[in-house]
Structures are given as structure tokens and as C-alpha cells.
Design an enzyme around this catalytic site. Structure first.
Site, PDB file in Angstrom:
ATOM      1  N   THR A  72       0.863  -1.185   0.000  1.00 59.18           N
ATOM      2  CA  THR A  72       0.000   0.000   0.000  1.00 59.18           C
ATOM      3  C   THR A  72       0.898   1.233   0.000  1.00 59.18           C
ATOM      4  OG1 THR A  72      -1.843  -0.999   1.174  1.00 59.18           O
ATOM      5  CG2 THR A  72      -1.515   1.333   1.564  1.00 59.18           C
ATOM      6  N   ARG A  81     -13.787  -7.488  -1.806  1.00 65.21           N
ATOM      7  CA  ARG A  81     -13.226  -7.232  -0.467  1.00 65.21           C
ATOM      8  C   ARG A  81     -12.751  -5.771  -0.378  1.00 65.21           C
ATOM      9  NH1 ARG A  81      -7.802  -5.550   1.370  1.00 65.21           N
ATOM     10  NH2 ARG A  81      -7.460  -6.438   3.424  1.00 65.21           N
ATOM     11  N   THR A 124      -0.396   0.758   6.907  1.00 62.77           N
ATOM     12  CA  THR A 124      -0.251  -0.280   5.883  1.00 62.77           C
ATOM     13  C   THR A 124      -0.081  -1.619   6.586  1.00 62.77           C
ATOM     14  OG1 THR A 124       1.263  -1.190   4.219  1.00 62.77           O
ATOM     15  CG2 THR A 124       2.204   0.405   5.732  1.00 62.77           C
TER      16      THR A 124
HETATM   17  N1  ASP Z   1      -3.684  -2.495   4.197  1.00 57.60           N
HETATM   18  C1  ASP Z   1      -3.843  -2.972   2.850  1.00 57.60           C
HETATM   19  C2  ASP Z   1      -5.115  -3.750   2.758  1.00 57.60           C
HETATM   20  O1  ASP Z   1      -5.387  -4.555   3.616  1.00 57.60           O
HETATM   21  C3  ASP Z   1      -2.726  -3.808   2.352  1.00 57.60           C
HETATM   22  C4  ASP Z   1      -1.315  -3.379   2.703  1.00 57.60           C
HETATM   23  O2  ASP Z   1      -1.098  -2.312   3.243  1.00 57.60           O
HETATM   24  O3  ASP Z   1      -0.384  -4.144   2.426  1.00 57.60           O
HETATM   25  O4  ASP Z   1      -5.839  -3.579   1.809  1.00 57.60           O
END
Ligand code: ASP
Length: 295
Positions: A165, A193, A216
């Protein structure tokens, strides 16, 4: 007088490219992407722009960079599509704009900013959010245009989990803070989702009276703990951004065995970053300092 009586601050911009298990060979690309995002965001701040302008510009730069899991280069759903989430929030007004599960927008953060600007609603989802982007004058693209060969390969290998992210937090010279977060979500996620990223107080939060945060990591844990808001509350109670970020990572690990990363700033120009994943490219810039952590 700056809003909320905040003292005039030294501007600070912090960006991250996602907490996860980064392949070491991606370090140079990740570092270059972080530097480019700092440049884009700083240009906005330097040109008299607000913290909000800076975080939008920084995140849009990382959405345009295929190294990161946001915009083109996003990871794929279990049925091989890109579905993206984004949130932007203004700490001066508590206004927020967010988009979830968008599939035809190159820069979801720009859609989020347009939603914030319009002001009537906070969060739009799915095909109606894509159509809204079009009504704001943004050109839609085919979903395939957002898919890169690297992500197609990961999908063929049926990889699951989180990675990369992107996010930015900033404070401008008037002491206003802002936060922006954008993501393709988790590899192999179920279609439809929605993660933490577009949810106020989960993937991001900004309040001049506390600070600005972008999160993130494993979205299902981050949203259950409302982690960005939780981190902001620690700053509201007097913790420094660095201490608040560390407490938040400790909290997600202890409470839900979760993993991820946090960046934060406060209205006085303090900043912090913490993670419990193997890597998280991030960087910061102020008038007298620049620092980049490649992975
Ligand atoms: N937080 C993000 C999600 O769950 C993914 C990530 O930050 O790696 O969509």
C-alpha cells in the site's frame, strides 16, 4: 493565526511504499519511487500548497509507479482483477474523501480528493465510484490497463498476503496536517473485499489537534483496531509521532497478531515511522533534512 491555534510549524512530508516482505532486488526501484514521491509532494508544499495538496501529489506519484501496489501495478483479486481503495483526509476541517473497490481509475487518490472537495458524502464504492470519477472529468481506463506483468505472474503463482500500500502524511507551514492512503489491497483477495485503506480512522486519519497517520499491512487487523485513529489518539494524549507509531505497531501485534507499518506527523512538525514487517520503504523531507529508507 493558523487554524486551531496551532503554532506555525516547519513543514514535513513523510511517505511510505507499503509494509511487507519486499524482494531485496526491488530496493533500488522502491528507493527511487520514494524519492519521486517526496519530490512531488514537496513541490506542492514549496509552491505554497497545503498539506492536503502535498499528500495527494505524493500518493499520485506512487500510484503512477508500477513498483507499488496502488494504481497501475496493483495486486490482483483471486479472479484476476484490480480493485483499489483510497482515502484522503484534511486535519484542518476533518473533511475526508474515499473510494473503495474502484476498477477503472488510474489515480484513486485523485478521485478521493474530488469526493472530499464535493463534500456531500465521504465514501463511494464499486462501479458507481468509477462512474463518479468520470463525472468529475477523470478519464476511465480498462481494468487490464492497470495490470502489470509482475502482478500477473504473482497471481499465476497464487500468492496471497499483503504488500505495498502507499501513503503520505504532511504538515504545512500553517500547522495543518493531512493524510492520504491508496492500495490495490491484498494479493489474492476475494472480489469485492474492501480493506482498511478507505476507512476513516483505519487506513488513515488526520486531525490538527492530534496529527496525521497512514497505515499499511494486514487490513483486517488494522480495521478491527481502527489503527490510524488509535495512533492519532496517542498523539492527542501527548505522545510524539514516533512513540505513537511504535505503540500502534505493538498494539496490532499483541492484540491481533497483526503486522504492518505506520507513518505519522503532528502539527508541530514532528514525525515518526514504525513497522513489524521485514521491510517498508519510506522517506521524509523537511526544509533542512531528507531521509530515505529503501526497504
Ligand atoms: N492495508 C492494505 C489492505 O489490507 C494492504 C497493505 O497495506 O499491504 O488492503
Amino acid at each position: 493565526m493558523p487554524p486551531d491555534g496551532a503554532v506555525s510549524a516547519r513543514p514535513v512530508l513523510v511517505v511510505h511504499g507499503g509494509a511487507g516482505a519486499w524482494a531485496p532486488e526491488l530496493a533500488p526501484d522502491a528507493g527511487a519511487g520514494i524519492r519521486a514521491a517526496l519530490r512531488a509532494g514537496w513541490q506542492a508544499l514549496d509552491g505554497g500548497g497545503s498539506a492536503l495538496d502535498a499528500v495527494e501529489a505524493a500518493v499520485a506519484a506512487m500510484e503512477d509507479d508500477e513498483t507499488f501496489n496502488a494504481g497501475r501495478g496493483s495486486c490482483l483479486t483471486s479472479d484476476g482483477r484490480v480493485q483499489m481503495d483510497a482515502l484522503i483526509m484534511d486535519g484542518a476541517t476533518l473533511e475526508a474523501g474515499a473510494a473503495a473497490c474502484v476498477a477503472q481509475v488510474r489515480n484513486p487518490i485523485r478521485l478521493a480528493r474530488a469526493i472530499l472537495r464535493q463534500g456531500r458524502h465521504v465514501l463511494f464504492a464499486g462501479p458507481d465510484a468509477d462512474r463518479l470519477a468520470q463525472s468529475f472529468g477523470m478519464e476511465l481506463c480498462a481494468n487490464e490497463e492497470l495490470i502489470t506483468e509482475r502482478q500477473r505472474q504473482r497471481w499465476r503463482e497464487a500468492l496471497t498476503g499483503g504488500q505495498d500500500t502507499v501513503g503520505a502524511v504532511a504538515v504545512d507551514a500553517t500547522g495543518n496536517v493531512a493524510s492520504a492512503t491508496s492500495t490495490g489491497g491484498m494479493h489474492g483477495k476475494a472480489p469485492g473485499r474492501v480493506g482498511d485503506a478507505p476507512l476513516v480512522g483505519c487506513g488513515g486519519y488526520a486531525d490538527n489537534q492530534a496529527g496525521a497517520v497512514s497505515a499499511t499491512g494486514w487490513g483486517e487487523a488494522i480495521m478491527r483496531l481502527m489503527l490510524a485513529g488509535w495512533t492519532a489518539d496517542r498523539m492527542r494524549d501527548g505522545a510524539s509521532p514516533q512513540r505513537a507509531a511504535e505503540l500502534a505497531i505493538d498494539h496490532v501485534a499483541r492484540r491481533l497478531n497483526g503486522s504492518g507499518g505506520i507513518i505519522a506527523v503532528n502539527a508541530a512538525g514532528g514525525f515518526g515511522a514504525a513497522k513489524n514487517t521485514p521491510a517498508m520503504p519510506w522517506g521524509m523531507k523537511s526544509p533542512d533534512e531528507e531521509f530515505v529508507q529503501e526497504l
